[in-house]
Design an enzyme around this catalytic site. Structure first.
Site, PDB file in Angstrom:
ATOM      1  N   ASP A 115       1.156  -1.148  -0.354  1.00  0.00           N
ATOM      2  CA  ASP A 115       0.197   0.388   0.135  1.00  0.00           C
ATOM      3  C   ASP A 115       1.162   1.186  -0.411  1.00  0.00           C
ATOM      4  O   ASP A 115       1.925   1.708   1.072  1.00  0.00           O
ATOM      5  CB  ASP A 115      -0.890  -0.466   0.882  1.00  0.00           C
ATOM      6  CG  ASP A 115      -1.928   0.989   0.899  1.00  0.00           C
ATOM      7  OD1 ASP A 115      -2.276   1.700   0.099  1.00  0.00           O
ATOM      8  OD2 ASP A 115      -2.905   1.140   2.298  1.00  0.00           O
ATOM      9  N   HIS A 122      -3.905  13.944   0.614  1.00  0.00           N
ATOM     10  CA  HIS A 122      -4.604  13.344   1.515  1.00  0.00           C
ATOM     11  C   HIS A 122      -3.025  13.015   2.510  1.00  0.00           C
ATOM     12  O   HIS A 122      -3.174  13.665   3.581  1.00  0.00           O
ATOM     13  CB  HIS A 122      -4.182  11.456   0.883  1.00  0.00           C
ATOM     14  CG  HIS A 122      -4.142  10.439   1.548  1.00  0.00           C
ATOM     15  ND1 HIS A 122      -5.118  10.941   3.286  1.00  0.00           N
ATOM     16  CD2 HIS A 122      -3.808   9.621   2.036  1.00  0.00           C
ATOM     17  CE1 HIS A 122      -5.319   9.186   4.229  1.00  0.00           C
ATOM     18  NE2 HIS A 122      -4.077   8.960   3.536  1.00  0.00           N
ATOM     19  N   ARG A 131      -0.313  16.253  13.039  1.00  0.00           N
ATOM     20  CA  ARG A 131       0.930  17.086  13.486  1.00  0.00           C
ATOM     21  C   ARG A 131       0.401  18.401  12.763  1.00  0.00           C
ATOM     22  O   ARG A 131       1.194  18.804  12.083  1.00  0.00           O
ATOM     23  CB  ARG A 131       1.982  16.806  12.788  1.00  0.00           C
ATOM     24  CG  ARG A 131       2.684  15.301  13.591  1.00  0.00           C
ATOM     25  CD  ARG A 131       3.385  14.883  12.026  1.00  0.00           C
ATOM     26  NE  ARG A 131       3.231  14.525  10.568  1.00  0.00           N
ATOM     27  CZ  ARG A 131       3.016  14.048   9.709  1.00  0.00           C
ATOM     28  NH1 ARG A 131       2.368  12.992  10.413  1.00  0.00           N
ATOM     29  NH2 ARG A 131       3.373  14.624   8.452  1.00  0.00           N
ATOM     30  N   GLU A 189     -10.388   3.875   3.484  1.00  0.00           N
ATOM     31  CA  GLU A 189      -9.807   4.591   1.879  1.00  0.00           C
ATOM     32  C   GLU A 189      -9.674   3.681   0.643  1.00  0.00           C
ATOM     33  O   GLU A 189      -9.944   2.990   0.267  1.00  0.00           O
ATOM     34  CB  GLU A 189      -8.280   4.024   2.064  1.00  0.00           C
ATOM     35  CG  GLU A 189      -7.356   4.736   3.475  1.00  0.00           C
ATOM     36  CD  GLU A 189      -6.580   4.665   4.037  1.00  0.00           C
ATOM     37  OE1 GLU A 189      -5.618   3.926   3.219  1.00  0.00           O
ATOM     38  OE2 GLU A 189      -5.675   5.496   5.070  1.00  0.00           O
ATOM     39  N   GLU A 191      -9.069   3.684  -2.755  1.00  0.00           N
ATOM     40  CA  GLU A 191      -7.552   3.132  -3.707  1.00  0.00           C
ATOM     41  C   GLU A 191      -7.794   2.575  -5.424  1.00  0.00           C
ATOM     42  O   GLU A 191      -8.582   2.395  -5.360  1.00  0.00           O
ATOM     43  CB  GLU A 191      -6.980   2.685  -2.504  1.00  0.00           C
ATOM     44  CG  GLU A 191      -5.796   3.097  -1.791  1.00  0.00           C
ATOM     45  CD  GLU A 191      -5.194   3.084  -0.685  1.00  0.00           C
ATOM     46  OE1 GLU A 191      -4.583   2.126  -1.941  1.00  0.00           O
ATOM     47  OE2 GLU A 191      -4.922   2.783   0.264  1.00  0.00           O
ATOM     48  N   ASP A 223      -8.906   0.252   1.642  1.00  0.00           N
ATOM     49  CA  ASP A 223      -7.698  -0.003   2.118  1.00  0.00           C
ATOM     50  C   ASP A 223      -8.589   0.755   4.260  1.00  0.00           C
ATOM     51  O   ASP A 223      -8.530   1.145   4.435  1.00  0.00           O
ATOM     52  CB  ASP A 223      -7.123   0.596   2.120  1.00  0.00           C
ATOM     53  CG  ASP A 223      -6.021  -0.441   3.026  1.00  0.00           C
ATOM     54  OD1 ASP A 223      -5.782  -1.144   3.618  1.00  0.00           O
ATOM     55  OD2 ASP A 223      -4.999   0.622   3.719  1.00  0.00           O
ATOM     56  N   ARG A 227      -8.622   4.094  12.934  1.00  0.00           N
ATOM     57  CA  ARG A 227      -7.109   4.792  12.810  1.00  0.00           C
ATOM     58  C   ARG A 227      -6.918   4.761  14.779  1.00  0.00           C
ATOM     59  O   ARG A 227      -6.058   5.142  15.129  1.00  0.00           O
ATOM     60  CB  ARG A 227      -7.810   6.428  12.427  1.00  0.00           C
ATOM     61  CG  ARG A 227      -8.758   6.315  11.300  1.00  0.00           C
ATOM     62  CD  ARG A 227      -7.989   6.782  10.551  1.00  0.00           C
ATOM     63  NE  ARG A 227      -8.239   5.826   8.871  1.00  0.00           N
ATOM     64  CZ  ARG A 227      -7.194   6.317   8.011  1.00  0.00           C
ATOM     65  NH1 ARG A 227      -6.034   5.904   8.428  1.00  0.00           N
ATOM     66  NH2 ARG A 227      -7.946   6.747   6.578  1.00  0.00           N
ATOM     67  N   GLN A 230      -4.497   2.105  14.543  1.00  0.00           N
ATOM     68  CA  GLN A 230      -3.224   2.372  13.679  1.00  0.00           C
ATOM     69  C   GLN A 230      -2.516   3.525  14.984  1.00  0.00           C
ATOM     70  O   GLN A 230      -1.244   3.104  14.653  1.00  0.00           O
ATOM     71  CB  GLN A 230      -4.036   3.034  13.162  1.00  0.00           C
ATOM     72  CG  GLN A 230      -2.524   3.449  12.022  1.00  0.00           C
ATOM     73  CD  GLN A 230      -3.135   3.982  10.742  1.00  0.00           C
ATOM     74  OE1 GLN A 230      -4.067   4.085   9.709  1.00  0.00           O
ATOM     75  NE2 GLN A 230      -2.213   4.545  10.366  1.00  0.00           N
ATOM     76  N   TYR A 234       1.387   2.898  15.644  1.00  0.00           N
ATOM     77  CA  TYR A 234       1.931   2.529  14.657  1.00  0.00           C
ATOM     78  C   TYR A 234       3.393   3.090  14.524  1.00  0.00           C
ATOM     79  O   TYR A 234       4.663   3.189  13.807  1.00  0.00           O
ATOM     80  CB  TYR A 234       1.777   3.521  13.575  1.00  0.00           C
ATOM     81  CG  TYR A 234       1.696   4.898  13.764  1.00  0.00           C
ATOM     82  CD1 TYR A 234       1.438   5.558  14.648  1.00  0.00           C
ATOM     83  CD2 TYR A 234       3.223   5.618  12.799  1.00  0.00           C
ATOM     84  CE1 TYR A 234       1.735   6.699  14.487  1.00  0.00           C
ATOM     85  CE2 TYR A 234       3.566   6.652  12.927  1.00  0.00           C
ATOM     86  CZ  TYR A 234       2.510   7.591  14.286  1.00  0.00           C
ATOM     87  OH  TYR A 234       2.552   8.601  14.172  1.00  0.00           O
ATOM     88  N   LYS A 243      -4.907  -2.457   9.877  1.00  0.00           N
ATOM     89  CA  LYS A 243      -5.271  -2.460   8.140  1.00  0.00           C
ATOM     90  C   LYS A 243      -5.676  -3.432   8.630  1.00  0.00           C
ATOM     91  O   LYS A 243      -5.961  -4.516   7.782  1.00  0.00           O
ATOM     92  CB  LYS A 243      -3.803  -2.277   8.042  1.00  0.00           C
ATOM     93  CG  LYS A 243      -3.767  -0.404   7.480  1.00  0.00           C
ATOM     94  CD  LYS A 243      -4.385   0.606   7.059  1.00  0.00           C
ATOM     95  CE  LYS A 243      -3.248   2.132   7.150  1.00  0.00           C
ATOM     96  NZ  LYS A 243      -4.468   2.201   6.285  1.00  0.00           N
ATOM     97  N   THR A 247      -8.676  -5.770   3.682  1.00  0.00           N
ATOM     98  CA  THR A 247      -8.875  -4.957   2.536  1.00  0.00           C
ATOM     99  C   THR A 247      -9.689  -5.439   1.322  1.00  0.00           C
ATOM    100  O   THR A 247      -9.714  -6.759   1.149  1.00  0.00           O
ATOM    101  CB  THR A 247      -7.295  -4.859   1.254  1.00  0.00           C
ATOM    102  OG1 THR A 247      -6.513  -4.312   2.954  1.00  0.00           O
ATOM    103  CG2 THR A 247      -7.171  -3.829   0.846  1.00  0.00           C
ATOM    104  N   THR A 334      -4.523   6.490  -0.591  1.00  0.00           N
ATOM    105  CA  THR A 334      -5.600   6.944  -0.450  1.00  0.00           C
ATOM    106  C   THR A 334      -5.492   8.407  -1.699  1.00  0.00           C
ATOM    107  O   THR A 334      -4.664   9.182  -1.335  1.00  0.00           O
ATOM    108  CB  THR A 334      -6.212   7.531   0.936  1.00  0.00           C
ATOM    109  OG1 THR A 334      -6.081   6.343   2.113  1.00  0.00           O
ATOM    110  CG2 THR A 334      -7.323   8.219   1.021  1.00  0.00           C
ATOM    111  N   GLU A 348     -10.370  12.468   7.211  1.00  0.00           N
ATOM    112  CA  GLU A 348     -10.219  13.735   6.289  1.00  0.00           C
ATOM    113  C   GLU A 348     -11.670  14.520   5.825  1.00  0.00           C
ATOM    114  O   GLU A 348     -11.830  15.434   6.248  1.00  0.00           O
ATOM    115  CB  GLU A 348      -9.471  14.002   4.523  1.00  0.00           C
ATOM    116  CG  GLU A 348      -8.024  13.488   4.979  1.00  0.00           C
ATOM    117  CD  GLU A 348      -8.123  12.843   3.425  1.00  0.00           C
ATOM    118  OE1 GLU A 348      -7.088  13.697   2.554  1.00  0.00           O
ATOM    119  OE2 GLU A 348      -7.802  11.968   2.786  1.00  0.00           O
TER     120      GLU A 348
END
Lengths: 402, 402
Positions: A115, A122, A131, A189, A191, A223, A227, A230, A234, A243, A247, A334, A348
């Protein structure tokens, strides 16, 4: 123009498209090509001598042998099928081989699933959400297509229900015990996935201009992403359980040959990329995606604007000598455009879950509720005008079992 | 005691061991069991009626059908083979089925490959080397076994040469262009891999106490790592090209049944773990690893001290509903003990490349040079006393091709 009823160009599945899949007939899986809302049984076509494909279809239960056969075989078979489906004289022998589509079946064995993370919009949105006090893109993002390996064994075909995953969440207070339970931030996601046909040798990179010698075609991918799982897991080795529960991939693989009219110039890249990623003729695919949440169109992600092209992704994936196998699936990451109504994730769309969206039934959502259905569809310009319909990828969320 | 010559308990491959692999004979791959320095042809044994295995071996080219057969079949076959190799009366019929070991062959098809990070000493060493001003362990480390998916398609059998990967490195100055070329910090990771036999269903976690219902056995793993590639690429989605060029695995899989005498209490865990990771009887395997660099023993990593047990790894891997397939391989992560001479990576052995080690030929190393050979071997306590020899995993570095 095909003699098959309801298989005109406006069906999205006319003779300029002809995506490949697998159907179940008489309890057996059979490679097939889709025309309108029917499937031409390619195992039967080869068995009866209508189609010479070197054994790629007869007695096969997946597309794998055909994927491995390579571009000349792909072209010959496509030309022959086009002939069979357009020549009225062939109709009496071909029509008995047209089958109902039936339930979707995973059309190939997924070898490795990679992926990527190749939409600048994105990646920048994710950066701004998580962040906010730092530059939205990390320092490596414009130098290489960031990617990681996902779980091939949990790639499922469109229509497969998705059980809400359970797992650990970040502690409520720093140093406290982590939370555990059903994911509360279950996301999608949207994709575009690329299916590798022709393998490569270990230790030998695939240059950026050899993309079409290895990649067979395209399928839409969802996907699914938890969240909250993750975000806690992560660091430092990347996404794992957030994830790996599922999928989803479309049931019909659109061959690149059908997308000859969909290539458009890809966005320029600044700063310049390293030589192995440099394309004399940067091309993206003008695929138009649509995301429906319980039937409501919530987003329309444009694929043409992806910063990294699939050819660059493949060159990067193999530059260290990693080999390809038939059935390798690599997804774009994404797909998000610059507008809020063009994003490929609910993270998003609802800006980190802070801005709910209203669905047609009047209810509001931030992340997925049990019972929700998400359907990603897509179209592409056809070579002779009009548009092809990419096979949709859909799934419904089942309640967690923990 | 076996009647096979040089197959006593002190051979490491006596009748209390009996690891499974694949040998090539007459140009064909055949499932086999190792006894001393010979391989018993299990395809032949089943074909001639010496062994009833439900078709798990006859005309098979890998261990996959046998792995999928499950614990009762594994036990029956092991008992029967033990009988054949110890009963002198069976010798005339069995001896013709003993083959040379020949060149190593990958004994099963790797489905998904997951790599964990479960040695506290290793994780803390990495933290101290790369984040000297922060706590050595990240906040999640003691709450879950951190892991990620690697590339299954580049798992190779012991003995396969490893081409030095090329790729991007961190820019020499912030904001400058990244470097590119052969990895200058090519490393190893000495690990223990677990091979899944019995699949599980999507959406259904495998509880921590069901480990032995799914996992067949153990093989040594060298997770070759390009530290310079990894350091630049890994934010935010984890290792990718720094790992995906090759992962080596031993040619013979030691069944868990042979390790009955190797279980020891695992280290206590503080803070307490969540319920799905809680084991009433925490057990680790007292495997003793040895790392040889061009023949010089540079390290002796102890597996017994791993913080997360393989049963916890499997429970975590599936707690989100991810399903298992026959041939899934999950590795422990680098095995490092508390002492510098017990670490499983050269990153730690040379403390980030700052403290070279001297080999027996008088040369010094920090990371791997072209032509270097690394061999990871291991032993385990045998149930009846003495020790089993785990099949070694070895590889030689070939020069880069960029």
């Amino acid at each position: 123009m095909s003699w098959v009823p309801q298989a005109g160009a406006d069906s999205g599945f006319g003779v300029t498209h002809l995506p490949y899949g697998v159907v179940v007939a008489g309890g057996r899986r059979r490679p097939a090509v889709r025309i309108g809302d029917r499937a031409l049984d390619l195992a039967g076509a080869e068995a009866t001598g209508l189609l010479a494909a070197g054994g790629a279809f007869q007695d096969r239960t997946s597309l794998d042998p055909f994927l491995a056969a390579g571009p000349p075989a792909w072209q010959r078979v496509r030309e022959r099928i086009t002939g069979l489906l357009t020549d009225p004289a062939a109709r009496p022998r071909v029509e008995p081989l047209l089958l109902p589509l039936g339930e979707p079946v995973l059309p190939f064995q997924v070898a490795d699933y990679v992926d990527f993370y190749s939409s600048e919009h994105h990646a920048a949105n994710v950066g701004r959400i998580f962040r906010p006090d730092q530059p939205p893109l990390l320092p490596n993002w414009k130098h290489l297509p960031v990617g990681y390996h996902g779980r091939a064994g949990t790639v499922v075909v469109s229509g497969t229900p998705v059980t809400r995953p359970c797992g650990q969440r970040r502690p409520a207070s720093a140093g406290g015990p982590p939370g555990f339970g059903p994911s509360t931030r279950l996301d999608i996601e949207a994709e575009v996935g690329f299916v590798v046909g022709v393998p490569s040798r270990l230790g030998e990179p695939v240059p950026v201009d050899r993309f079409i010698e290895h990649v067979f075609g395209v399928a839409l991918v969802n996907d699914w992403s938890a969240r909250d799982l993750q975000a806690w897991e992560y660091q430092p080795l990347g996404p794992f359980l957030g994830k790996s529960f599922a999928t989803s991939v479309g049931a019909w693989v659109t061959p690149l040959a059908a997308l000859a009219g969909a290539w458009v110039p890809a966005p320029g890249q600044d700063p310049p990329v390293l030589d192995y990623l440099r394309e004399p003729d940067r091309r993206g695919l003008a695929l138009a995606l649509t995301v429906r949440w319980n039937g409501t169109v919530v987003s329309s992600p444009p694929f043409a604007g992806m910063y990294w092209t699939p050819a660059q992704q493949l060159a990067h994936l193999t530059v260290n000598g990693a080999s390809l196998r038939t059935g390798d699936l690599f997804a774009s990451g994404t797909v998000s455009g610059p507008d809020r109504r063009e994003v490929g994730s609910f993270l998003e769309l609802t800006w980190g879950g802070t801005e709910p969206v209203r669905l047609a039934d009047g209810t509001e959502r931030t992340f997925l509720a049990d019972g929700d259905t998400v359907t990603i569809s897509g179209t592409a310009p056809a070579a002779g005008g009009g548009r092809l319909t990419l096979a949709e990828v859909t799934g419904t969320v089942l309640p967690a079992r923990c």
